[in-house]
Write an enzyme that holds these catalytic residues in place. Structure first.
Site, PDB file in Angstrom:
ATOM      1  N   CYS A   1      37.164  43.250  33.051  1.00  0.00           N
ATOM      2  CA  CYS A   1      37.379  42.166  32.094  1.00  0.00           C
ATOM      3  C   CYS A   1      37.913  40.914  32.783  1.00  0.00           C
ATOM      4  O   CYS A   1      37.350  39.837  32.653  1.00  0.00           O
ATOM      5  CB  CYS A   1      38.327  42.596  30.989  1.00  0.00           C
ATOM      6  SG  CYS A   1      37.607  43.865  29.945  1.00  0.00           S
ATOM      7  N   HIS A   2      39.015  41.049  33.509  1.00  0.00           N
ATOM      8  CA  HIS A   2      39.629  39.862  34.087  1.00  0.00           C
ATOM      9  C   HIS A   2      39.997  40.046  35.552  1.00  0.00           C
ATOM     10  O   HIS A   2      40.818  39.314  36.087  1.00  0.00           O
ATOM     11  CB  HIS A   2      40.848  39.450  33.265  1.00  0.00           C
ATOM     12  CG  HIS A   2      40.525  39.317  31.811  1.00  0.00           C
ATOM     13  ND1 HIS A   2      40.783  40.302  30.907  1.00  0.00           N
ATOM     14  CD2 HIS A   2      39.910  38.331  31.127  1.00  0.00           C
ATOM     15  CE1 HIS A   2      40.355  39.926  29.718  1.00  0.00           C
ATOM     16  NE2 HIS A   2      39.818  38.741  29.826  1.00  0.00           N
ATOM     17  N   GLY A   3      39.427  41.091  36.182  1.00  0.00           N
ATOM     18  CA  GLY A   3      39.536  41.214  37.628  1.00  0.00           C
ATOM     19  C   GLY A   3      40.831  41.788  38.173  1.00  0.00           C
ATOM     20  O   GLY A   3      41.139  41.568  39.345  1.00  0.00           O
TER      21      GLY A   3
END
Lengths: 173, 417
Positions: A137-139
């Site tokens: 999703c956001h690393g």
């Protein structure tokens, strides 16, 4: 004129206003609470039993995902290399410093809740720079001990309550 | 703008009713005799387009609710199988609803950028503007909850990411998240309550739209030249037929786009991952929101700290409500504000770039660009607007709306007449 009114002593009427207002406020609160509390997890959700998992079937190096409380729990059979890697990390480098020994009961078994501490996605296994977990999703990247190493997540992957019933059986919850 | 209605019904029954409830008089003074600035361009048709889209969404939504089953086990099938295949015209109604949501946002964004460009938020229209920001926020909440209802894998991932925003709040965050979910993760109870709220919120939006229109009719419309109406006879024309027919043409063109989406590329704006049923043990490899939320998603991802990211996300919306006090320039329209006009278009580009960044897999390079754009986004509101308020050298504004649009001779002829 206004000051003349304010220095008047409180009378019966003032007392009745306050008393009526208090009863009304208590009544509103008493009705509001059930309307708010009904949204909390209900009795059947709270009663959800703990689960038992047979570890015998998990070969070294593999990760198994089991469902607990509606979400994933990762059980990872760590290899020697992965254990060493997790134990040799300099704790001062970590965002949420925790030694590997604090996060596992037996070094070869890493058991963590599979929910990214950023915004709740399920991170992917054996991915990312640290060979642990990578959140698509956001690393966010986690290491082989489930500790946050890079990305926006603030905390390490949570360790659920669990006990080893035998060498190959674990009870989560 | 509108005085006491001079409307007198023609029929005896009409007069009898009007004396008891002056409903027709209200409609007449608001939508027929109501004076609109004579220089309005097609950017001013989006209010009518948005009203139409709200009604369309409520209508198609109410119809789909007759067939949809809000349960974690059955929701996915009730849409992909029952509504899309079995229900008569179910496919049409669903595509109208999903694409309608997108076009609703497209119209809202044009409407909002129009307001920013022509200074429609400036006194005396601050309350009107803030009501609009509230409507926009309610639209985002409604659209988000609607996106969860098909219970596809992207529905679940989106619901998880957005509801987890509250978990960033210190101390009470986790408890609040469990309260929102009705469990320890997004699940069946979450779906049912989202369905209930997704049905409720459009009517809350309708109520705020009523307030928005009321406030508009108190202050009157802004216009492309940003000078207030001084003389109703010279500066305005009647709502009907002038604005009504302009709205009908604008809406018709908009509906062609809507129909093209529905009938030619109905799935273009949907995510393929949402054709897979939700599975709480798997997150899609690339989680993205719908296009209309992408810029905010990019801002959220640009900030490396969880709590600060969430604060920036909400601040990006809240800052809109503060615009009437950030931009203090006495000149409304960007037509007469060359510097503001330049920065306005830079801001538009920033929003589009942020949207594109929000759709991409985050790499270090892209995150850096997202950070620069986030600074630019807030810089436009918090730095450029206040500074230009006094530093900008504006062009002379016309004396009146009539002077701005009518040839000189005709304008003065009208004064004499």
């Amino acid at each position: 004129m206004a000051s003349a009114a304010t220095i008047e002593k409180p009378n019966r009427r003032d007392f009745l206003y306050l008393a009526t207002g208090s009863v009304a406020a208590a009544g509103v609160a008493a009705i509001a609470w059930p309307l708010i509390d009904q949204m909390n997890p209900d009795a059947s959700t709270l009663a959800m039993a703990s689960i038992e998992v047979d570890l015998g079937a998990i070969p070294e190096g593999q990760i198994v995902t089991v469902k607990w409380r509606g979400g994933p729990v990762f059980i990872r059979h760590r290899t020697k290399n992965e254990i060493e890697e997790a134990q040799n990390v300099n704790l001062s480098e970590l965002r949420d410093p925790q030694a590997d020994a604090q996060r596992v009961k037996k070094p070869e078994w890493l058991i963590v809740v599979g929910v990214c501490t950023h915004l709740g996605c399920v991170p992917l296994g054996h991915e990312g720079k640290y060979e642990g977990r990578f959140c698509p999703c956001h690393g966010s990247m986690y290491d082989t001990s489930g500790r946050i190493r890079q990305g926006p997540a603030p905390l390490n992957l949570a360790v659920p309550e669990y006990t080893f019933l035998s060498d190959t059986k674990v009870k989560i919850g | 703008m509108s005085g006491p209605s001079t409307y007198v019904p023609k029929s005896a029954i009409g007069r009898w009713f009007e004396a008891r409830l002056p409903l027709m008089g209200l409609v007449h003074s608001s939508f027929i005799a109501y004076p609109v600035p004579r220089n309005l361009n097609y950017m001013w048709t989006f209010g009518a387009i948005l009203s139409f889209m709200l009604v369309a969404q409520i209508l198609t939504g109410v119809v789909m609710a007759m067939h949809y089953i809000p349960s974690a086990n059955e929701a996915f099938d009730s849409i992909t199988n029952d509504i899309m295949r079995n229900v008569n015209y179910g496919w049409l109604i669903r595509y109208m609803h999903t694409n309608g949501g997108s076009l609703f946002f497209l119209a809202a964004y044009i409407h909002m950028f129009r307001g920013l460009y022509y200074g429609s938020f400036k006194p005396p229209r601050e309350v009107l503007w803030i009501l609009g920001v509230i409507i926009y926020f309610l639209m985002m909440a409604t659209a988000f909850m609607g996106y969860v209802l098909p219970w596809g894998s992207m529905s679940l991932a989106g619901a998880t990411v957005i509801t987890n925003l509250v978990s960033a709040i210190p101390l009470v965050g986790t408890g609040l998240a469990h309260w929102l979910w009705g469990g320890y993760a997004v699940g069946g109870p979450t779906l049912t309550r989202f369905y209930s709220l997704h049905y409720l919120l459009p009517f809350v939006i309708a109520a705020f739209v009523a307030l928005h229109v009321w406030a508009l009719h108190v202050t009157g419309q802004n216009n492309p030249d940003g000078v207030e109406v001084q003389n109703v006879d010279r500066d305005t024309v009647a709502f009907t037929p002038y604005a009504t027919l302009k709205d009908v043409l604008g809406l018709s063109v908009f509906l062609i786009l809507y129909a093209w989406l529905i009938f030619y590329i109905p799935n273009y704006l949907l995510d393929a991952d949402n054709s897979i049923k939700a599975n709480p043990l798997v997150t899609p490899s690339h989680v993205v929101p719908e296009w209309y939320l992408l810029p905010f998603y990019a801002i959220l991802r640009a900030i490396p700290n969880k709590l600060m990211g969430v604060i920036a996300l909400f601040a990006a919306i809240v800052v809109l409500a503060l615009v009437p006090w950030l931009d203090r320039s006495p000149v409304k329209s960007a037509k007469y504000r060359p510097a503001y006009r330049f920065f306005f278009w830079v801001f538009v580009v920033i929003c589009v770039v942020l949207g594109w960044l929000g759709s991409q897999v985050p790499t270090e390079g892209l995150t850096l660009i997202a950070r620069i754009c986030t600074v630019g986004y807030f810089g436009f509101f918090l730095v450029v607007m206040p500074l230009l308020s006094f530093m900008e050298k504006t062009k002379p504004i016309p004396a009146s709306i009539a002077d701005a649009v009518l040839p000189k001779k005709q304008a003065s002829a009208q004064i004499q007449a």
